[in-house]
Scaffold this active site. Structure first.
Site, PDB file in Angstrom:
ATOM      1  N   HIS A   1       0.838  -1.203   0.000  1.00 34.33           N
ATOM      2  CA  HIS A   1       0.000   0.000   0.000  1.00 34.33           C
ATOM      3  C   HIS A   1       0.879   1.261   0.000  1.00 34.33           C
ATOM      4  CE1 HIS A   1      -3.440   2.510   1.760  1.00 34.33           C
ATOM      5  NE2 HIS A   1      -2.379   3.241   2.071  1.00 34.33           N
ATOM      6  N   GLU A   2       1.857   1.282   0.923  1.00 28.49           N
ATOM      7  CA  GLU A   2       2.743   2.451   1.026  1.00 28.49           C
ATOM      8  C   GLU A   2       3.604   2.610  -0.230  1.00 28.49           C
ATOM      9  OE1 GLU A   2       2.093   4.554   3.187  1.00 28.49           O
ATOM     10  OE2 GLU A   2       0.873   3.277   4.472  1.00 28.49           O
TER      11      GLU A   2
ATOM     12  N   HIS B   1       1.760   4.544  -2.782  1.00 27.97           N
ATOM     13  CA  HIS B   1       1.924   5.998  -2.596  1.00 27.97           C
ATOM     14  C   HIS B   1       3.288   6.448  -3.118  1.00 27.97           C
ATOM     15  CE1 HIS B   1      -1.673   6.519  -0.238  1.00 27.97           C
ATOM     16  NE2 HIS B   1      -1.258   5.765   0.767  1.00 27.97           N
TER      17      HIS B   1
ATOM     18  N   ASP C   1      -5.528   8.884   3.978  1.00 31.65           N
ATOM     19  CA  ASP C   1      -5.645   8.981   2.523  1.00 31.65           C
ATOM     20  C   ASP C   1      -6.945   9.661   2.078  1.00 31.65           C
ATOM     21  OD1 ASP C   1      -3.257   7.679   2.456  1.00 31.65           O
ATOM     22  OD2 ASP C   1      -4.116   5.707   2.077  1.00 31.65           O
TER      23      ASP C   1
HETATM   24 ZN   LIG Z   1      -2.244   5.228   2.491  1.00 24.44          ZN
END
Ligand SMILES: [Zn+2]
Length: 359
Positions: free
Chosen positions: A61-62, A65, A169
């Site tokens: 997930h990170e 980003h 987010d």
């Molecule tokens: Zn996030």
């Protein structure tokens, strides 16, 4: 390996992945939960494997980003994992609201993709993702439940992260959308207030449900939202401003063969904390930092000459330099005070306390 309370465990796509020291609490909690549920070491192992896989999804997930940020030329300093989740620390915020929107959405999108893949595999295995056998902790003890549980955790990660509580987010998405119409500062203020309101809700709900983690996350969001608003306000207030706007033309110059005592005297009589040091020709030859003066006091060495305590950590700057650049320079090179020149002529100083006056 250990730096500022976190452990560097891997480097992915050039980005360091670190474990915050509080992660150890999670390991303790996993072991405690397993044993108190009567599953012992085997339970710890199963539950641990589940948590490990979950955090692997958090890292992905990170990375979502971080890689989206890289696409828009925003480097990521590191990814830090703590018991309450991960954070990709970007070196700076993207300038364009649309870029922030994409970077914020890229993380949850990764979990959407993982959930889709798991759903596909479960469908292929003719196993329903709703089929989770056992109650409570018992559910984690069956390998049959592993994939459905990870599937649900990814759905949960998407739903939780998209709550519009800035700086989560969802809050960043909200801020980016608002910024397209209202400008960054106003958008951040609105997103921050909504985030803080929701954070108070988290704390209330957590206490009501007797849940420990939720109030903790609430307090965290509340504080981070506030500090991020301050930082945006600061960025906006220095936009377009130059050294010319804030340099001081009132300052003391200390001769390098004068005693340190003289600096202490100036400190007591003015707001000056760091000083420029000059040589016999009257030229700037170094700087005397507040830390060095304090060191001399500690050593009972205030009769020593300044030359013994001065540092060469400085450079000349021009009045035309933008403040954004100068602030970065102070942070990056740990400067304390710098001489300011105009058309090659020495006109004043700027020090690390100069920026506070802008606020
Ligand atoms: Zn996030």
């Amino acid at each position: 390996m250990f730096s500022k309370g976190s452990l560097h465990i891997a480097t992915v796509a050039g980005i360091p992945v670190k474990l915050h020291w509080t992660f150890a609490l999670l390991v303790g909690l996993v072991t405690y939960t397993s044993f108190s549920s009567g599953y012992g070491w085997l339970g710890s192992l199963y539950f641990g494997l589940f948590i490990l896989t979950l955090f692997f999804c958090v890292v992905l997930h990170e990375l979502g980003h971080a890689l989206a940020a890289r696409y828009y030329n925003v480097p990521t300093q590191d990814i830090i994992l703590s018991p309450i989740g991960g954070v990709a620390r970007l070196k700076h915020l993207p300038e364009k609201a649309f870029h922030e929107l994409i970077i914020a959405i890229a993380g949850p999108m990764v979990n959407v993709i993982i959930a889709f893949v798991l759903f596909g595999v479960l469908w292929f295995k003719q196993q329903s993702p709703l089929e989770i056998s056992g109650d409570g902790f018992e559910a984690f003890m069956s390998f049959y439940n592993f994939m459905p549980l990870i599937f649900f955790m990814n759905i949960f990660l998407v739903a939780f992260n998209m709550i519009p509580a800035f700086p989560m987010d969802g809050g960043r998405v909200l801020r980016a959308l608002l910024a397209m119409r209202l400008g960054k500062l106003k958008a951040t203020l609105i997103a921050t207030r909504i985030g803080q309101l929701l954070a108070i809700g988290f704390v209330g709900l957590g206490i009501y449900m007797g849940h420990l983690v939720l109030p903790f996350i609430g307090v965290f969001i509340f504080l981070v939202a506030g500090s991020e608003y301050k930082s945006v306000r600061f960025q906006e207030s220095i936009r377009g401003r130059r050294v010319l706007d804030i340099y001081r033309d009132q300052y003391s110059l200390l001769f390098e063969y004068a005693p340190v005592r003289q600096a202490i005297d100036r400190m007591n009589r003015s707001m000056e904390r760091d000083f420029l040091v000059t040589n016999q020709l009257g030229h700037v030859s170094g700087v005397l930092r507040e830390e060095a003066i304090k060191e001399a006091i500690r050593q009972n060495d205030t009769d020593a000459v300044i030359a013994g305590y001065k540092s060469q950590n400085y450079e000349a700057i021009d009045v035309s330099y933008p403040l954004e650049y100068i602030i970065q320079l102070f942070q990056k090179k740990d400067y304390s005070i710098l001489p300011v020149y105009q058309n090659g002529e020495f006109v004043g100083v700027i020090d690390r306390h100069s920026f506070g006056s802008i606020m």
